[in-house]
Design a protein around this motif. Structure first.
Motif, short mmCIF file in Angstrom:
data_model
loop_
_atom_site.label_atom_id
_atom_site.label_comp_id
_atom_site.label_asym_id
_atom_site.label_seq_id
_atom_site.Cartn_x
_atom_site.Cartn_y
_atom_site.Cartn_z
N THR A 63 1.26 -7.59 2.34
CA THR A 63 0.01 -7.05 2.88
C THR A 63 -0.24 -7.59 4.28
O THR A 63 -1.17 -7.16 4.94
CB THR A 63 -1.19 -7.40 1.98
OG1 THR A 63 -1.27 -8.82 1.85
CG2 THR A 63 -1.05 -6.77 0.61
N ARG A 88 9.83 4.81 1.70
CA ARG A 88 9.41 5.37 0.40
C ARG A 88 10.22 6.60 0.02
O ARG A 88 10.49 6.82 -1.16
CB ARG A 88 7.92 5.71 0.43
CG ARG A 88 7.02 4.51 0.34
CD ARG A 88 5.57 4.91 0.07
NE ARG A 88 5.03 5.86 1.02
CZ ARG A 88 4.41 5.53 2.16
NH1 ARG A 88 4.28 4.27 2.50
NH2 ARG A 88 3.93 6.46 2.95
N GLU A 89 10.63 7.38 1.01
CA GLU A 89 11.42 8.59 0.74
C GLU A 89 12.87 8.27 0.37
O GLU A 89 13.49 8.98 -0.41
CB GLU A 89 11.42 9.52 1.96
CG GLU A 89 10.08 10.14 2.25
CD GLU A 89 10.05 10.85 3.60
OE1 GLU A 89 11.12 10.96 4.26
OE2 GLU A 89 8.96 11.29 4.01
N ASN A 107 0.83 -1.19 0.00
CA ASN A 107 0.00 0.00 0.00
C ASN A 107 0.88 1.26 0.00
O ASN A 107 1.51 1.57 1.01
CB ASN A 107 -0.91 -0.01 1.23
CG ASN A 107 -1.79 1.21 1.33
OD1 ASN A 107 -1.73 2.11 0.51
ND2 ASN A 107 -2.61 1.24 2.37
N PRO A 108 0.90 2.02 -1.09
CA PRO A 108 1.75 3.22 -1.13
C PRO A 108 1.25 4.33 -0.20
O PRO A 108 1.97 5.30 0.04
CB PRO A 108 1.67 3.66 -2.60
CG PRO A 108 0.40 3.07 -3.10
CD PRO A 108 0.18 1.80 -2.33
N ASP A 109 0.04 4.20 0.32
CA ASP A 109 -0.51 5.20 1.24
C ASP A 109 -0.31 4.82 2.71
O ASP A 109 -0.83 5.52 3.59
CB ASP A 109 -1.99 5.42 0.95
CG ASP A 109 -2.23 5.95 -0.45
OD1 ASP A 109 -1.41 6.76 -0.93
OD2 ASP A 109 -3.24 5.55 -1.07
N ASN A 110 0.40 3.75 2.97
CA ASN A 110 0.63 3.33 4.36
C ASN A 110 1.30 4.48 5.11
O ASN A 110 2.30 5.03 4.65
CB ASN A 110 1.51 2.09 4.38
CG ASN A 110 1.68 1.52 5.76
OD1 ASN A 110 2.24 2.15 6.64
ND2 ASN A 110 1.19 0.31 5.95
N ARG A 111 0.76 4.83 6.26
CA ARG A 111 1.25 5.99 7.00
C ARG A 111 2.21 5.65 8.13
O ARG A 111 2.62 6.52 8.87
CB ARG A 111 0.07 6.79 7.55
CG ARG A 111 -0.81 7.32 6.44
CD ARG A 111 -1.94 8.18 6.94
NE ARG A 111 -2.60 7.59 8.11
CZ ARG A 111 -3.48 8.21 8.85
NH1 ARG A 111 -3.84 9.44 8.57
NH2 ARG A 111 -4.03 7.61 9.89
N TYR A 152 7.64 3.11 7.12
CA TYR A 152 7.38 2.89 5.70
C TYR A 152 7.39 4.20 4.91
O TYR A 152 7.77 4.21 3.74
CB TYR A 152 6.09 2.11 5.49
CG TYR A 152 6.23 0.65 5.84
CD1 TYR A 152 7.29 -0.11 5.36
CD2 TYR A 152 5.31 0.02 6.66
CE1 TYR A 152 7.44 -1.45 5.69
CE2 TYR A 152 5.44 -1.33 6.99
CZ TYR A 152 6.51 -2.04 6.50
OH TYR A 152 6.66 -3.37 6.83
N ARG A 153 7.00 5.30 5.54
CA ARG A 153 7.14 6.61 4.87
C ARG A 153 8.62 6.88 4.62
O ARG A 153 9.00 7.33 3.54
CB ARG A 153 6.52 7.72 5.72
CG ARG A 153 5.02 7.75 5.66
CD ARG A 153 4.45 9.06 6.18
NE ARG A 153 4.97 9.41 7.49
CZ ARG A 153 4.25 9.52 8.59
NH1 ARG A 153 2.94 9.29 8.56
NH2 ARG A 153 4.80 9.85 9.73
#
Length: 132
Positions: free
Chosen positions: A56, A43-44, A31-35, A39-40
């Motif tokens: 998942t 992604r960065e 999930n690219p919207d995982n907060r 994981y943020r």
């Protein structure tokens, strides 16, 4: 914390800096919207195509790490109990994810909820020393 299996390290080594992250494979969420803060951060810092195994389910994450499919996050308590896992970078404050327990206002003072909270507080009293 950020971990890899000894097998992964034997095959690919460890990054010495954030700049070297692009040279590695990662286990991450689908999930690219995982907060989740960790994981943020991933992604960065890591190109999307470097996340080669997407999960998942948290148990799939642990299995993928142990199988050597990439570098990934897992809780420090599990990692300290798993001699096959190697810390990639020391735990960072920006990875912290506070834990909240929420109860309905009408249930908060019930015996069962208070008993659980007492048990949890006692069990967690040494987490700060074992979980960074």
């Amino acid at each position: 914390g950020l971990y890899a299996s000894k097998g992964y390290v034997a095959r690919h080594g460890l990054p010495n800096s954030e700049a070297e992250l692009v040279l590695h494979r990662f286990v991450g969420v689908d999930n690219p919207d995982n907060r989740a803060p960790f994981y943020r951060w991933l992604r960065e810092k890591v190109p999307a195509d470097a996340i080669t195994f997407r999960i998942t389910d948290p148990s799939a994450n642990i299995s993928a790490l142990h199988a050597g499919l990439g570098i990934g996050f897992c809780n420090t308590h599990h990692a300290t109990q798993s001699p096959d896992l190697v810390e990639v970078f020391p735990t960072r404050p920006e990875w912290a994810a506070p834990l909240w327990i929420v109860t309905h206002v009408d249930l908060h003072r019930t015996l069962k909820v208070q008993s659980f909270l007492t048990h949890l507080k006692k069990a967690a009293s040494d987490w700060a020393t074992t979980c960074n």
